[in-house]
Scaffold this motif. Structure first.
Motif, PDB file in Angstrom:
ATOM      1  N   GLU A  99       0.837  -1.191   0.000  1.00  0.00           N
ATOM      2  CA  GLU A  99       0.000   0.000   0.000  1.00  0.00           C
ATOM      3  C   GLU A  99       0.877   1.248   0.000  1.00  0.00           C
ATOM      4  O   GLU A  99       2.061   1.211   0.355  1.00  0.00           O
ATOM      5  N   ALA A 100       0.265   2.374  -0.411  1.00  0.00           N
ATOM      6  CA  ALA A 100       0.966   3.656  -0.312  1.00  0.00           C
ATOM      7  C   ALA A 100       1.347   3.889   1.148  1.00  0.00           C
ATOM      8  O   ALA A 100       0.548   3.653   2.058  1.00  0.00           O
ATOM      9  N   GLY A 101       2.556   4.297   1.376  1.00  0.00           N
ATOM     10  CA  GLY A 101       3.049   4.505   2.735  1.00  0.00           C
ATOM     11  C   GLY A 101       3.817   3.312   3.271  1.00  0.00           C
ATOM     12  O   GLY A 101       4.343   3.361   4.373  1.00  0.00           O
ATOM     13  N   SER A 115       4.458   7.465  -1.942  1.00  0.00           N
ATOM     14  CA  SER A 115       3.204   8.047  -2.438  1.00  0.00           C
ATOM     15  C   SER A 115       2.385   7.075  -3.277  1.00  0.00           C
ATOM     16  O   SER A 115       1.168   7.216  -3.379  1.00  0.00           O
ATOM     17  N   CYS A 135      11.381   3.844   0.503  1.00  0.00           N
ATOM     18  CA  CYS A 135      10.663   5.048   0.895  1.00  0.00           C
ATOM     19  C   CYS A 135      11.538   6.257   0.555  1.00  0.00           C
ATOM     20  O   CYS A 135      12.763   6.219   0.693  1.00  0.00           O
ATOM     21  N   SER A 195       2.059   8.435   3.226  1.00  0.00           N
ATOM     22  CA  SER A 195       2.119   8.413   1.762  1.00  0.00           C
ATOM     23  C   SER A 195       2.527   9.774   1.207  1.00  0.00           C
ATOM     24  O   SER A 195       2.636   9.920  -0.018  1.00  0.00           O
ATOM     25  N   SER A 196       2.735  10.790   2.083  1.00  0.00           N
ATOM     26  CA  SER A 196       3.187  12.109   1.627  1.00  0.00           C
ATOM     27  C   SER A 196       3.805  12.848   2.814  1.00  0.00           C
ATOM     28  O   SER A 196       3.662  12.435   3.969  1.00  0.00           O
TER      29      SER A 196
END
Length: 739
Positions: free
Chosen positions: A623-625, A646, A653, A668-669
């Motif tokens: 998953e994102a993150g 992201s 990462c 994710s950001s």
């Protein structure tokens, strides 16, 4: 009608224009009421005006009075002197004036033969030659119709009706005289003037002379005479002066004046030899005829020579012969094998079969006895049907000879004598059987003629003075005292007393000579008594009757009769069950890989950026993150503080850029520093506060002086008196402008 005087100084044309404008200006006289307008100039100072208008008759007089009053008033204003003002009703179409034309004249209807289409005071017009009208008061030339006996041509003129026609009424077209009549006159005005054709004759519609009348069907006329009935034996289908048609030979007619073909075919056994017959005659004895015949012929069972023309020459068929057809010129022999003793036979069913022991060919005239030592069945057709008795056979000369010693024949027939089979002998001539050798282990050669020919039979060997059976794995094919021989490779005998060895079945062999059984080849197993190929997913690597084995985990065989299994290629796996082998390797799930020879799904490892999902055995994208930087089935890890992923499927990462920070795991950001803080390094988990009088609104990576402040080393001081700074940044304060 109106008459006026020209005003001083004006012309007649001026008066006409003024007069017309005055009339149209009147409210009750609208333009669509004008039917006619005319003028005349009787003198230099006068003008006559005629005006025709259409108004309802019930309002005519009030209307004229109102128009005259209005007209007089208008003319007085224009200084025009109205001399006369007269009203008179105009006769309509179909009417004309009677007597002198004045206001008291009466309109009457046009008489018959005249018409008038205009609505004025003109006279009625006369219709053209040979024309009249059906009533008084006709209003159009189309009411003029041709009188009886005349009809209109293409030019519209009335011309006389021609020969063969008549016309009784006004206006109709000429009609043809009906069928069966004629007319040679013109201008005929009545149907009764069409003349009727003579008796038994007929004419087409519109006939113009008596010669057009032709005799009816069933009647004829010769040389212009009256029509007479067709006699017996004739008929006539159509009308006309043609001769009557005669009935054909073999037919007759009892009807006169026949308009249909009444000719009837003579019945069977009768005939008519000429045309126009009114009856048929009976055939003589020994003769007959078919239906509709013109002559008689010899009846079945009789014949006449082809050269004879006299039916009295009919002769009966003799014994053994028959004739089925009428008029036969010869008799047919009974079929081969049959005969009869009748005369004048008319059917092959009279022929009966020759008895047993006799025969009759096509050329024979009677049944003939079979030769000595032979017999035949019923209805035999040849000497070859005569078969030799048991113990005898036929020679080339058709003689039945006895069977020699060593041969026999047990049944009657023309078959040759048979040789005595192995294990038997025959010492006699003409024998119907052979004698068996004594003992179950003793036999003899074919056609043996003596008991001395009996010896050890095939499958047995002499052991001392006795014959003993060949043991399993050996054989002996001949009769005699020879020893038994071992079976060769790839052959076997599983029983004793074998006379031959059997070849091993398909896909089997032996390991040595003298075998009593065969073993399945490599890749085959024994199943229900035969060697069957190992199915896909199985293998067998040795010659034996053992079962095929399952391919081990991580291997497969995709064809039958495999002697070994192959390893699964990379990125695939196989895991066999206890019952079914693997015929093909399964592909690892998407986004996973395996080594060569993988034996389980769990040996497929998810790629970097993917983690293993045990619920459906698939590799799912991180998953994102989260991230995963190696190949394996471990779960994805959350991104640490100060970093982010992201997009799904991350293998690493990414650190937060300067001016950004992240203080949580699995982000994710990254978040931007506030306007009062900054960060000039990457991978930050928090931002640094800006010094007093500074902001990071322009760039979160650094702080600058606020409005009204200017840099002073690492800090910002307020602008001095008489100076200012209108923007955020590290610019110096400016002097205030004059004023």
């Amino acid at each position: 009608h109106y008459q006026a005087t020209v005003r001083q100084g004006e012309t007649q044309s001026d008066l006409l224009a003024i007069f017309r404008e005055i009339l149209i200006a009147l409210g009750d006289l609208s333009a669509n009421m004008f039917k006619d307008w005319s003028s005349s100039l009787p003198s230099p100072h006068h003008v006559n005006v005629s005006l025709v208008v259409v108004v309802p008759r019930y309002s005519l007089l009030p209307y004229i009075a109102r128009v005259n009053a209005s007209l007089q008033e208008q003319l007085d204003r224009e200084n025009i002197s109205l001399v006369t003002l007269v009203h008179r009703e105009t006769c309509g179409s179909g009417r004309q004036r009677e007597g002198v034309e004045n206001s008291s004249s009466v309109c009457v209807e046009c008489p018959t033969g005249f018409y008038k289409s205009s609505a004025d005071d003109s006279s009625c017009l006369s219709c053209g030659p040979y024309q009249n009208t059906s009533e008084r008061g006709s209003r159009a030339s189309t009411d003029c119709l041709c009188v009886p006996g005349f009809a209109s041509n293409t030019s519209g003129d009335c011309v006389a009706c021609g020969q063969g026609t008549f016309k009784q009424s006004l206006g109709s077209a000429c009609s043809a005289c009906p069928a069966g009549t004629y007319n040679s006159e013109t201008s005929v005005t009545s149907l009764s003037q069409c003349q009727t054709c003579p008796l038994n004759s007929f004419s087409l519609p519109g006939s113009i002379q008596m010669e057009d009348c032709s005799c009816n069907a069933g009647y004829t006329s010769l040389a212009g005479q009256n029509c007479t009935a067709c006699p017996l034996g004739t008929y006539k289908l159509v009308s006309g002066s043609q001769a009557c048609t005669a009935c054909e030979v073999g037919k007759y007619s009892e009807v006169s004046a026949s308009a249909t073909n009444t000719c009837i075919a003579c019945a069977a056994g009768t005939f008519s030899a000429s045309f126009r017959a009114s009856a048929c005659s009976q055939c003589p004895n020994d003769t007959s005829s078919l239906q509709g015949s013109g002559q008689c012929s010899c009846r079945p069972g009789f014949y006449t020579s082809s050269s004879s023309t006299n039916v009295s020459d009919c002769l009966p068929c003799g014994q053994g012969r028959y004739s089925e057809q009428l008029g036969s010129t010869f008799c047919v022999k009974c079929f081969a094998g049959k005969f009869h003793t009748l005369t004048n036979s008319s059917s092959p069913s009279d022929c009966v079969a020759c008895p047993a022991g006799k025969y009759k060919s096509e050329s024979d005239t009677e049944c003939i006895a079979c030769p000595a030592n032979s017999t035949s069945s019923d209805a035999s057709v040849s000497v070859y049907n005569c078969t030799c008795a048991a113990g005898y056979s036929r020679s080339d000369s058709q003689t039945c000879l006895p069977c020699p010693a060593g041969l026999f024949k047990s049944l009657a027939g023309n078959a040759p004598c048979l040789v005595c089979p192995e294990g038997t002998y025959n010492e006699l001539v003409g024998s119907t059987f052979c004698t068996a050798c004594a003992g179950s282990d003793v036999s003899s050669l074919l056609a043996s003629t003596s008991v001395s020919n009996c010896s050890c039979k095939a499958g047995f060997e002499l052991n001392g003075t006795a014959c003993t059976a060949c043991p399993p794995g050996t054989f002996k094919t001949t009769i005699g005292t020879d020893s038994c021989s071992p079976c060769a490779n790839s052959s076997y005998s599983s029983q004793s007393s074998s006379t031959t060895c059997l070849s091993c079945p398909l896909h089997s062999t032996t390991l040595a000579e003298g075998a009593t059984d065969c073993l399945c080849d490599v890749g085959y197993e024994l199943s229900h008594g035969s060697c069957s190929p190992c199915i896909a997913g199985h293998f067998k690597e040795h010659v034996s009757n053992g079962a095929c084995e399952l391919c081990a985990n991580g291997s497969f065989s995709n064809h039958s009769a495999a002697s070994s299994c192959e390893l699964c290629p990379a990125d695939s796996f196989s895991s066999s069950s206890s019952i079914h082998g693997v015929s093909t390797c399964s592909q690892c799930p998407q986004h996973s890989v395996s080594d060569v020879g993988a034996g389980d799904l769990l040996e497929c490892h998810c790629l970097a950026g993917y983690s293993f999902n045990g619920s459906d055995f698939s590799c799912r994208m991180c998953e994102a993150g989260k991230f995963k930087n190696n190949t394996g089935n471990e779960p994805c890890s959350p991104c640490p503080q100060g970093s982010f992923a992201s997009a799904p499927g991350a293998t690493t990462c990414r650190s937060c850029d300067p001016g950004l920070y992240q203080d949580a795991d699995g982000a994710s950001s990254c978040m931007e520093c506030s306007n009062s803080s900054y960060m000039n390094a990457s991978g930050a988990v928090s931002c640094l506060p800006c010094p007093d009088n500074m902001t990071s609104i322009l760039d979160p990576r650094s702080c600058v002086c606020l409005k009204g402040f200017s840099p002073a080393g690492l800090s910002c001081l307020p602008c001095g008196i008489g100076t200012y700074k209108a923007n955020v940044g590290d610019d110096e304060c400016l002097l205030c402008p004059p004023g």
